[in-house]
Design a protein around this motif. Structure first.
Motif, PDB file in Angstrom:
ATOM      1  N   LEU A   1       0.822  -1.206   0.000  1.00 45.78           N
ATOM      2  CA  LEU A   1       0.000   0.000   0.000  1.00 45.78           C
ATOM      3  C   LEU A   1       0.858   1.260   0.000  1.00 45.78           C
ATOM      4  CD1 LEU A   1      -2.767  -1.163   2.494  1.00 45.78           C
ATOM      5  CD2 LEU A   1      -3.047  -0.762   0.037  1.00 45.78           C
ATOM      6  N   GLN A   2       1.978   1.222   0.683  1.00 48.02           N
ATOM      7  CA  GLN A   2       2.879   2.381   0.665  1.00 48.02           C
ATOM      8  C   GLN A   2       3.422   2.628  -0.739  1.00 48.02           C
ATOM      9  OE1 GLN A   2       5.646   1.163   3.690  1.00 48.02           O
ATOM     10  NE2 GLN A   2       4.556   2.234   5.332  1.00 48.02           N
ATOM     11  N   GLY A   3       3.740   1.560  -1.449  1.00 50.08           N
ATOM     12  CA  GLY A   3       4.239   1.716  -2.808  1.00 50.08           C
ATOM     13  C   GLY A   3       3.196   2.197  -3.789  1.00 50.08           C
ATOM     14  N   MET A   4       1.947   1.817  -3.560  1.00 46.66           N
ATOM     15  CA  MET A   4       0.861   2.171  -4.474  1.00 46.66           C
ATOM     16  C   MET A   4       0.208   3.508  -4.130  1.00 46.66           C
ATOM     17  SD  MET A   4       0.327  -0.205  -6.875  1.00 46.66           S
ATOM     18  CE  MET A   4      -1.400  -0.407  -7.296  1.00 46.66           C
ATOM     19  N   GLN A   5      -0.070   3.720  -2.866  1.00 40.26           N
ATOM     20  CA  GLN A   5      -0.835   4.895  -2.440  1.00 40.26           C
ATOM     21  C   GLN A   5       0.025   5.978  -1.796  1.00 40.26           C
ATOM     22  OE1 GLN A   5      -5.191   2.883  -1.376  1.00 40.26           O
ATOM     23  NE2 GLN A   5      -3.943   3.685   0.262  1.00 40.26           N
ATOM     24  N   GLY A   6       1.217   5.602  -1.310  1.00 33.85           N
ATOM     25  CA  GLY A   6       2.000   6.504  -0.492  1.00 33.85           C
ATOM     26  C   GLY A   6       1.488   6.483   0.933  1.00 33.85           C
ATOM     27  N   ASP A   7       2.060   7.314   1.767  1.00 27.49           N
ATOM     28  CA  ASP A   7       1.594   7.379   3.153  1.00 27.49           C
ATOM     29  C   ASP A   7       0.172   7.927   3.230  1.00 27.49           C
ATOM     30  OD1 ASP A   7       3.993   6.382   4.123  1.00 27.49           O
ATOM     31  OD2 ASP A   7       4.892   8.375   4.260  1.00 27.49           O
TER      32      ASP A   7
ATOM     33  N   LEU B   1      -8.189 -12.028  10.068  1.00 29.55           N
ATOM     34  CA  LEU B   1      -8.448 -10.591  10.042  1.00 29.55           C
ATOM     35  C   LEU B   1      -7.174  -9.752  10.092  1.00 29.55           C
ATOM     36  CD1 LEU B   1     -11.460  -9.891  12.451  1.00 29.55           C
ATOM     37  CD2 LEU B   1     -11.448  -9.823   9.960  1.00 29.55           C
ATOM     38  N   ALA B   2      -6.090 -10.335  10.577  1.00 30.73           N
ATOM     39  CA  ALA B   2      -4.883  -9.554  10.863  1.00 30.73           C
ATOM     40  C   ALA B   2      -4.385  -8.729   9.674  1.00 30.73           C
ATOM     41  CB  ALA B   2      -3.778 -10.472  11.386  1.00 30.73           C
ATOM     42  N   PRO B   3      -4.284  -9.284   8.455  1.00 32.79           N
ATOM     43  CA  PRO B   3      -3.798  -8.451   7.347  1.00 32.79           C
ATOM     44  C   PRO B   3      -4.732  -7.290   7.016  1.00 32.79           C
ATOM     45  CG  PRO B   3      -3.633 -10.793   6.812  1.00 32.79           C
ATOM     46  CD  PRO B   3      -4.462 -10.687   8.054  1.00 32.79           C
ATOM     47  N   PHE B   4      -6.025  -7.465   7.277  1.00 32.38           N
ATOM     48  CA  PHE B   4      -6.969  -6.375   7.014  1.00 32.38           C
ATOM     49  C   PHE B   4      -6.813  -5.265   8.046  1.00 32.38           C
ATOM     50  CE2 PHE B   4      -8.794 -10.051   4.906  1.00 32.38           C
ATOM     51  CZ  PHE B   4      -9.083  -9.522   3.661  1.00 32.38           C
ATOM     52  N   ARG B   5      -6.548  -5.644   9.280  1.00 31.50           N
ATOM     53  CA  ARG B   5      -6.240  -4.617  10.296  1.00 31.50           C
ATOM     54  C   ARG B   5      -5.028  -3.794   9.850  1.00 31.50           C
ATOM     55  NH1 ARG B   5      -8.698  -5.480  15.350  1.00 31.50           N
ATOM     56  NH2 ARG B   5      -9.633  -7.557  15.654  1.00 31.50           N
ATOM     57  N   ALA B   6      -4.007  -4.487   9.343  1.00 35.67           N
ATOM     58  CA  ALA B   6      -2.805  -3.787   8.891  1.00 35.67           C
ATOM     59  C   ALA B   6      -3.115  -2.877   7.706  1.00 35.67           C
ATOM     60  CB  ALA B   6      -1.727  -4.804   8.510  1.00 35.67           C
ATOM     61  N   ALA B   7      -3.953  -3.359   6.778  1.00 39.75           N
ATOM     62  CA  ALA B   7      -4.304  -2.558   5.599  1.00 39.75           C
ATOM     63  C   ALA B   7      -5.109  -1.326   5.987  1.00 39.75           C
ATOM     64  CB  ALA B   7      -5.086  -3.412   4.605  1.00 39.75           C
ATOM     65  N   ILE B   8      -6.008  -1.479   6.945  1.00 37.05           N
ATOM     66  CA  ILE B   8      -6.800  -0.332   7.412  1.00 37.05           C
ATOM     67  C   ILE B   8      -5.883   0.705   8.045  1.00 37.05           C
ATOM     68  CG2 ILE B   8      -8.530   0.387   9.102  1.00 37.05           C
ATOM     69  CD1 ILE B   8      -9.912  -2.355   8.561  1.00 37.05           C
ATOM     70  N   ALA B   9      -4.958   0.253   8.881  1.00 39.15           N
ATOM     71  CA  ALA B   9      -4.015   1.177   9.519  1.00 39.15           C
ATOM     72  C   ALA B   9      -3.142   1.884   8.488  1.00 39.15           C
ATOM     73  CB  ALA B   9      -3.150   0.422  10.520  1.00 39.15           C
ATOM     74  N   ALA B  10      -2.857   1.204   7.372  1.00 33.73           N
ATOM     75  CA  ALA B  10      -2.017   1.785   6.320  1.00 33.73           C
ATOM     76  C   ALA B  10      -2.809   2.657   5.352  1.00 33.73           C
ATOM     77  CB  ALA B  10      -1.300   0.678   5.550  1.00 33.73           C
ATOM     78  N   GLY B  11      -4.134   2.751   5.543  1.00 34.44           N
ATOM     79  CA  GLY B  11      -4.945   3.674   4.756  1.00 34.44           C
ATOM     80  C   GLY B  11      -5.482   3.137   3.456  1.00 34.44           C
ATOM     81  N   THR B  12      -5.734   1.839   3.365  1.00 36.48           N
ATOM     82  CA  THR B  12      -6.282   1.311   2.115  1.00 36.48           C
ATOM     83  C   THR B  12      -7.516   2.098   1.695  1.00 36.48           C
ATOM     84  OG1 THR B  12      -7.030  -0.674   0.953  1.00 36.48           O
ATOM     85  CG2 THR B  12      -7.705  -0.467   3.245  1.00 36.48           C
TER      86      THR B  12
ATOM     87  N   LEU C   1      -3.076   8.875   0.290  1.00 38.96           N
ATOM     88  CA  LEU C   1      -3.478   8.862  -1.111  1.00 38.96           C
ATOM     89  C   LEU C   1      -3.505  10.278  -1.671  1.00 38.96           C
ATOM     90  CD1 LEU C   1      -4.481   7.080  -3.468  1.00 38.96           C
ATOM     91  CD2 LEU C   1      -6.817   7.554  -2.685  1.00 38.96           C
ATOM     92  N   GLY C   2      -2.848  10.461  -2.807  1.00 42.57           N
ATOM     93  CA  GLY C   2      -2.799  11.774  -3.432  1.00 42.57           C
ATOM     94  C   GLY C   2      -2.781  11.672  -4.938  1.00 42.57           C
ATOM     95  N   THR C   3      -2.426  12.769  -5.594  1.00 43.91           N
ATOM     96  CA  THR C   3      -2.523  12.856  -7.045  1.00 43.91           C
ATOM     97  C   THR C   3      -1.544  11.954  -7.776  1.00 43.91           C
ATOM     98  OG1 THR C   3      -1.038  14.765  -7.027  1.00 43.91           O
ATOM     99  CG2 THR C   3      -3.410  15.214  -6.942  1.00 43.91           C
ATOM    100  N   ASP C   4      -0.502  11.468  -7.110  1.00 38.45           N
ATOM    101  CA  ASP C   4       0.436  10.559  -7.755  1.00 38.45           C
ATOM    102  C   ASP C   4       0.248   9.119  -7.283  1.00 38.45           C
ATOM    103  OD1 ASP C   4       1.322  10.892  -5.179  1.00 38.45           O
ATOM    104  OD2 ASP C   4       3.431  11.193  -5.708  1.00 38.45           O
ATOM    105  N   GLY C   5      -0.895   8.837  -6.678  1.00 38.31           N
ATOM    106  CA  GLY C   5      -1.151   7.503  -6.154  1.00 38.31           C
ATOM    107  C   GLY C   5      -2.176   6.727  -6.965  1.00 38.31           C
ATOM    108  N   VAL C   6      -2.260   5.446  -6.672  1.00 37.68           N
ATOM    109  CA  VAL C   6      -3.282   4.563  -7.223  1.00 37.68           C
ATOM    110  C   VAL C   6      -4.084   4.026  -6.045  1.00 37.68           C
ATOM    111  CG1 VAL C   6      -3.726   2.390  -8.417  1.00 37.68           C
ATOM    112  CG2 VAL C   6      -1.944   3.944  -9.262  1.00 37.68           C
ATOM    113  N   ALA C   7      -5.393   4.212  -6.084  1.00 35.50           N
ATOM    114  CA  ALA C   7      -6.257   3.803  -4.977  1.00 35.50           C
ATOM    115  C   ALA C   7      -6.400   2.281  -4.957  1.00 35.50           C
ATOM    116  CB  ALA C   7      -7.632   4.458  -5.122  1.00 35.50           C
ATOM    117  N   CYS C   8      -6.086   1.671  -3.823  1.00 33.38           N
ATOM    118  CA  CYS C   8      -6.089   0.209  -3.705  1.00 33.38           C
ATOM    119  C   CYS C   8      -7.343  -0.311  -3.024  1.00 33.38           C
ATOM    120  CB  CYS C   8      -4.875  -0.255  -2.906  1.00 33.38           C
ATOM    121  SG  CYS C   8      -3.326  -0.137  -3.809  1.00 33.38           S
ATOM    122  N   THR C   9      -7.825  -1.444  -3.509  1.00 32.83           N
ATOM    123  CA  THR C   9      -8.902  -2.196  -2.867  1.00 32.83           C
ATOM    124  C   THR C   9      -8.304  -3.463  -2.272  1.00 32.83           C
ATOM    125  OG1 THR C   9     -10.581  -1.372  -4.401  1.00 32.83           O
ATOM    126  CG2 THR C   9     -11.082  -3.408  -3.210  1.00 32.83           C
ATOM    127  N   THR C  10      -8.244  -3.541  -0.959  1.00 27.88           N
ATOM    128  CA  THR C  10      -7.714  -4.721  -0.287  1.00 27.88           C
ATOM    129  C   THR C  10      -8.831  -5.753  -0.157  1.00 27.88           C
ATOM    130  OG1 THR C  10      -6.145  -3.337   0.935  1.00 27.88           O
ATOM    131  CG2 THR C  10      -6.540  -5.545   1.782  1.00 27.88           C
TER     132      THR C  10
END
Length: 614
Positions: free
Chosen positions: A216-222, A267-278, A224-233
């Motif tokens: 998610l950091q590689g795709m969206q950045g810290d 659920l653990a990876p989804f908790r991580a994805a939510i914290a990372a701003g998916t 989500l902004g104009t140079d990011g790609v919005a991810c669906t986890t």
């Protein structure tokens, strides 16, 4: 900023005049925050515009500017979807060249400018940087750089490599105008037979949690902004524990079970994805059987219809306030190319299409994947069954993503840039190296690496490629070593649309394959290499072949680079390899490493240091 449909304010500020009135509305003002712009635009929208935002469907890439003919798998034209139904989230399938894709993307965005408020289109894609070609799951890389599947990245286990890979994906998607990714997939691969493991990070919750954050950091950045790609986890709350390993795309695979009580682990990876701003989360097709949350039985209906899962668990307990996008085709039964493809309305099959739409919205989802029935949302609001504020809640989330991506300010792409960036030499080289590094050596340290000048007999490997690594011979008896490449076995099925593309059923190799390899091994030392999109039962080959190696999607050249040591292989198994079918049948689908006496446990793999020339 694009020069299409622009105007200038009295004080000289140029803006995209999306509503065509010559006046810069707050939502057209790039100087305002995304939240301010959403607050201005939302009250301006008609109910048909709001309904259009709630749908995210498939589109074929056709001739740029020719919007009136259906293209690809979709029966709908671009004009019908964008101009008439006002749908502005489109999922692309097969792509032409980067230049042609960019030109088509720009033509679609020009069409979107003609809608009442000029809402730009968000173009999305399933994974397309590896080898899987399955229009319900993933696409082969084509012009893009090619990497191992996510399983291969997990086998390497390098967090920074995953971040770099995701950054490559981001830059190639941006160049093509693809601003939403229907990935990453973070289901835990705990049921060996399940057919959706290739795009996961394997069976381990901690590894998947680490890697999804890097992705998610590689795709969206810290943020989500104009140079990011919005991810669906996906696929919430974890699609791994399917009963008997069957896939819930199909009626026989609808049940999901947790006999080992490991729900929280999934659920653990989804908790991580939510914290990372998916940006978004996708519930799975599966229907929970015998699941309890907080002491209450969970209704046995598919997750996309399940209010206890989407609202109770995801929204309230986990605190997620982003977009919830359903998996594709929950509402409409279909027949495609003469094959039935029933709606994945498991547990609510008896409901009408209108009632299914109401159930999804009531469950807490914001957007319908793979559907175009905007009229049903309008009907539900007009009748009072669904409050308009419920629709507004979803629309607000969806618009916020578009504004954060900068689509309202410039959704267009540069054809020359697309041709330059997509599949660039540096990215291709990095992908090739990752393919080779992901190779896992399970046995054969005394015969690997294959040294230069050896006489090679090959099966399942391109002979022209093999000629770059040794002298290829036609007779096994004249060879120093044989390299045999196989794919993991599966049971061919073709009763439902897409079913033939899914690898399901038994993990055992046919007897004729085992006999052929065994006979060959009596004539020449065999390096048996197996491509794993899920585990395989390799027991018949243990002690028979001279070396046993596996990959998770790699070219012949990458495999041979690993086997000859040109690129040292460093993969470790991202799941265990069971010893037998009986051991799988006795295991619990939600528990990792649960088959008795596995042939190769999770994490198996010889290090490069352990593999040295004879």
């Amino acid at each position: 900023m694009s020069t299409r449909r622009t105007a200038v304010t009295p004080d000289g500020v140029r803006f995209r005049d999306l509503d065509g009135d010559g006046v810069m509305a707050p939502y057209e003002d790039a100087r305002r925050t995304p939240e301010e712009r959403v607050a201005d635009l939302l009250p301006r929208l008609s109910m048909p515009e709001k309904a259009g935002l709630l749908f995210h469907t498939i589109i074929g890439v056709g001739t740029p500017g020719e919007h009136d003919a259906p293209a690809g798998i979709s029966p709908h034209s671009t004009r019908e979807l964008v101009g008439e139904r006002l749908i502005n989230h489109l999922n692309v399938h097969a792509l032409p060249s980067p230049r042609e894709t960019a030109r088509w993307v720009n033509a679609v965005q020009e069409l979107a400018e003609q809608t009442p408020h000029g809402i730009p289109v968000t173009l999305s894609t399933d994974p397309r940087h590896s080898f899987t070609e399955n229009s319900g799951v993933s696409f082969e890389a084509g012009a893009l750089s090619q990497w191992p599947e996510s399983l291969g990245l997990a086998a390497i286990g390098d967090v920074e490599l995953v971040r770099r890979f995701a950054d490559v994906v981001r830059r190639e998607y941006l160049a093509l105008g693809l601003r939403a990714a229907l990935h990453p997939q973070v289901d835990l691969a705990t049921e060996p037979r399940w057919g959706r493991q290739a795009q996961t990070f394997g069976q381990d919750a901690a590894t998947s949690s680490q890697l999804v954050v890097a992705y998610l950091q590689g795709m969206q950045g810290d943020r989500l902004g104009t140079d990011g790609v919005a991810c669906t986890t996906k696929h919430f709350p974890g699609g791994g524990p399917q009963l008997d390993g069957e896939d819930p795309h199909f009626p026989y695979g609808r049940e999901q079970v947790w006999p080992g009580g490991r729900f929280e682990e999934h659920l653990a990876p989804f908790r991580a994805a939510i914290a990372a701003g998916t940006s978004a989360i996708m519930p799975y097709y599966g229907m929970p059987i015998g699941l309890e949350l907080d002491g209450e039985p969970v209704e046995e209906v598919a997750f996309g219809f399940n209010r206890q899962i989407v609202t109770g668990l995801l929204r309230e307990r986990l605190g997620y306030d982003g977009v919830v996008l359903t998996d594709w085709g929950l509402v409409t039964d279909a027949e495609v190319f003469g094959k039935p493809f029933p709606a994945r309305a498991w547990g609510v099959e008896h409901l009408s299409r209108t009632d299914r739409v109401a159930r999804v919205l009531d469950a807490g989802a914001d957007q319908f994947g793979g559907e175009v029935c905007t009229e049903l949302v309008i009907e539900l609001v007009d009748s009072g069954r669904i409050p308009e504020q419920r629709v507004d809640e979803a629309v607000r989330r969806l618009l916020l993503v578009k504004f954060r991506l900068g689509l309202f300010d410039d959704p267009y792409v540069d054809e020359d840039e697309a041709e330059r960036v997509v599949g660039g030499a540096e990215s291709r080289a990095a992908g090739h190296r990752a393919q080779a590094q992901s190779v896992t050596v399970l046995s054969g340290a005394d015969v690997l690496p294959i040294t230069p000048g050896r006489r090679l007999y090959v099966e399942g490997v391109d002979t022209e490629v093999a000629a770059g690594y040794g002298l290829v011979v036609d007779d096994p008896d004249a060879a120093d070593v044989a390299v045999v490449r196989l794919s993991a076995p599966f049971e061919p099925r073709d009763d439902y649309f897409l079913e033939f593309m899914f690898h399901q059923g038994s993990l055992e190799f046919p007897a004729e394959v085992v006999d052929r390899v065994t006979a060959l091994a009596m004539r020449v030392p065999v390096v048996l290499h197996v491509t794993l999109d899920r585990p395989a039962i390799l027991t018949p080959f243990a002690g028979v072949v001279a070396a046993l190696t596996v990959d998770y999607s790699a070219s012949d050249a990458a495999v041979l680079d690993a086997l000859t040591g040109r690129v040292p292989p460093r993969g470790r198994l991202p799941f265990e390899l069971p010893r037998s079918t009986a051991a799988i049948a006795a295991s619990r689908p939600d528990v990792p490493s649960d088959t008795a006496d596995p042939l190769y446990p999770y994490g198996s793999g010889l290090t490069p240091e352990a593999v040295s020339p004879r």
